[in-house]
Design an enzyme around this catalytic site. Structure first.
Site, PDB file in Angstrom:
ATOM      1  N   SER A   1      58.316  28.227  45.398  1.00  0.00           N
ATOM      2  CA  SER A   1      57.012  27.611  45.155  1.00  0.00           C
ATOM      3  C   SER A   1      55.869  28.613  45.202  1.00  0.00           C
ATOM      4  O   SER A   1      54.739  28.283  44.842  1.00  0.00           O
ATOM      5  CB  SER A   1      56.748  26.516  46.195  1.00  0.00           C
ATOM      6  OG  SER A   1      56.506  27.086  47.476  1.00  0.00           O
ATOM      7  N   LYS A   2      56.144  29.844  45.629  1.00  0.00           N
ATOM      8  CA  LYS A   2      55.078  30.792  45.918  1.00  0.00           C
ATOM      9  C   LYS A   2      54.505  31.431  44.650  1.00  0.00           C
ATOM     10  O   LYS A   2      55.145  31.473  43.602  1.00  0.00           O
ATOM     11  CB  LYS A   2      55.583  31.881  46.872  1.00  0.00           C
ATOM     12  CG  LYS A   2      56.080  31.346  48.219  1.00  0.00           C
ATOM     13  CD  LYS A   2      54.990  30.588  48.955  1.00  0.00           C
ATOM     14  CE  LYS A   2      55.394  30.225  50.379  1.00  0.00           C
ATOM     15  NZ  LYS A   2      56.478  29.236  50.443  1.00  0.00           N
ATOM     16  N   ASN A   3      53.291  31.980  44.787  1.00  0.00           N
ATOM     17  CA  ASN A   3      52.619  32.625  43.658  1.00  0.00           C
ATOM     18  C   ASN A   3      53.405  33.821  43.147  1.00  0.00           C
ATOM     19  O   ASN A   3      53.375  34.125  41.958  1.00  0.00           O
ATOM     20  CB  ASN A   3      51.224  33.080  44.072  1.00  0.00           C
ATOM     21  CG  ASN A   3      50.337  31.932  44.507  1.00  0.00           C
ATOM     22  OD1 ASN A   3      50.807  30.876  44.909  1.00  0.00           O
ATOM     23  ND2 ASN A   3      49.034  32.131  44.445  1.00  0.00           N
ATOM     24  N   LEU A   4      54.083  34.527  44.039  1.00  0.00           N
ATOM     25  CA  LEU A   4      55.019  35.595  43.683  1.00  0.00           C
ATOM     26  C   LEU A   4      56.370  35.162  44.225  1.00  0.00           C
ATOM     27  O   LEU A   4      56.526  34.995  45.438  1.00  0.00           O
ATOM     28  CB  LEU A   4      54.587  36.928  44.308  1.00  0.00           C
ATOM     29  CG  LEU A   4      55.531  38.122  44.114  1.00  0.00           C
ATOM     30  CD1 LEU A   4      55.672  38.463  42.636  1.00  0.00           C
ATOM     31  CD2 LEU A   4      55.036  39.333  44.897  1.00  0.00           C
TER      32      LEU A   4
ATOM     33  N   GLN B   1      59.568  32.514  48.288  1.00  0.00           N
ATOM     34  CA  GLN B   1      60.325  31.294  47.976  1.00  0.00           C
ATOM     35  C   GLN B   1      59.813  30.701  46.662  1.00  0.00           C
ATOM     36  O   GLN B   1      58.711  31.020  46.207  1.00  0.00           O
ATOM     37  CB  GLN B   1      60.192  30.323  49.154  1.00  0.00           C
ATOM     38  CG  GLN B   1      60.867  28.993  48.997  1.00  0.00           C
ATOM     39  CD  GLN B   1      59.940  27.940  48.423  1.00  0.00           C
ATOM     40  OE1 GLN B   1      58.730  28.114  48.394  1.00  0.00           O
ATOM     41  NE2 GLN B   1      60.521  26.849  47.957  1.00  0.00           N
TER      42      GLN B   1
END
Length: 380
Positions: free
Chosen positions: A158-161, A156
């Site tokens: 906001s995630k780092n990936l 999603q």
């Protein structure tokens, strides 16, 4: 014309690359992290009337995955030092109805897998790792998400990936992988196309799109470099904040050999800031240009849970006495306190320069120096 994964190539390539990156034998891409959790629990046999152990300090998707299967989430209190589920309390929460344990590797750090896996394996209960915030995180040098029967990830925005939306399931069990594939593809197996309208069982469409797969392949090229930047900045910022005092970064378990730092989590001690309430501290920090938030509220006390249990479906499945016992079992006083102290910064903050970490610490020190004045102005 390759718009979706059946017949396309990007999602297949992403699955192979993510499996290689994590050291997992198998990876299945899904529509999002929530669907990864739902598919995992369902494929492991969780259903109506069952119980699933979860932490109260997590995003609601962890619990929604349980509720959507008409199972009962059983909350285990939080370890305030690490912000993770208190693994020492998991076994006491297990009953004859427990069908899975879902530890969340919150913020990119690791829950105590040594204790959780020992208890779960001894009791014959599968572990589903919610690693949605833990890309590249490690436990004893091995990637999180590869220890349980499945490991679930989110991509999603906001995630780092990230690919806006998206998810993945890791597993070492090829038979479980096949079951997961069929369930996420409307009960159709690999290679089943066109006019072959035979079905293997119940299923749903939770496939990742080719667009998401292509985005993730590109994003993965910079994932390691960004992870190293977060590692360095988090270590430096932790040292700076420890010097200031009254602002305690979350500890990492000694066997967590890599923290993804999706969230930089800390505890705020208002007594060291002249009694300035957390809300006043956060407002002052935002005025200094530092993006901080209070984090999660106590999930086990959310009103929607009672409304869900009062629904027709849950009333048919769970007798009133069992729901009454649930209320007594699901008190989490440590987590309640933590939710009033927590302060967060998101992972993008840690992608700044070393000087940015110094500015964050300087802002905390400035607010601490003027905390009495801020508190007085706030009270007015």
């Amino acid at each position: 014309g390759e718009w979706f994964r059946v017949g396309g190539k990007h999602v297949d390539r992403f699955e192979a690359e993510y499996a290689r990156l994590t050291g997992s034998p198998h990876c299945l891409a899904t529509a999002n992290g929530t669907s990864a959790l739902i598919l995992s629990l369902q494929a492991l046999g969780v259903g109506a009337g069952d119980e699933v152990i979860v932490p109260p300090y997590t995003f609601v998707a962890t619990v929604n995955a349980v509720l959507l299967l008409h199972a009962l989430p059983v909350f285990v209190d939080t370890d305030p030092d690490t912000f993770q589920i208190d693994a020492r309390k998991v076994e006491a929460a297990i009953t004859e109805n427990t069908r899975a344990v879902v530890p969340v590797h919150l913020g990119g750090s690791a829950a105590d897998l040594y204790t959780i896996l020992e208890v779960a394996n001894r009791r014959g209960i599968p572990v589903v790792e919610d690693a949605c915030q833990a890309h590249l995180s490690e436990w004893k040098g091995r990637k999180l998400g590869t220890y349980g029967r499945t490991g679930c990830f989110s991509f999603q925005a906001s995630k780092n990936l990230n690919s806006g939306e998206g998810g993945a399931i890791l597993t070492a069990d090829p038979a479980l992988l096949d079951a997961l594939y069929e369930r996420h593809n409307n009960s159709r197996g690999r290679g089943q196309r066109g006019a072959d309208f035979s079905y293997r069982g119940p299923g749903v469409n939770l496939r990742m799109t080719e667009f998401q797969g292509a985005l993730l392949l590109a994003q993965m090229a910079r994932l390691e470099a960004q992870a190293k930047r977060r590692d360095e900045n988090a270590a430096y910022l932790t040292a700076l904040l420890n010097e200031v005092g009254g602002f305690t970064p979350a500890k990492t378990h000694r066997h967590c050999t890599r923290n993804a730092y999706h969230i930089f989590m800390s505890r705020y001690d208002g007594s060291q800031f002249a009694g300035l309430p957390r809300a006043g501290f956060l407002k002052a920090m935002r005025a200094e240009g530092i993006p901080m938030s209070p984090g999660y509220s106590p999930l086990n006390r959310e009103p929607f849970l009672e409304a869900t249990f009062a629904s027709r479906g849950f009333q048919r499945v769970f007798p009133p006495a069992q729901l009454d016992r649930w209320r007594e079992r699901n008190r989490c006083p440590v987590n309640d306190k933590l939710c009033g102290e927590a302060v967060w910064m998101g992972q993008t903050t840690l992608l700044g320069q070393r000087e940015d970490m110094e500015q964050i610490a300087a802002a905390v020190r400035k607010v601490k120096t003027h905390a009495a004045r801020i508190a007085a102005a706030t009270s007015d």
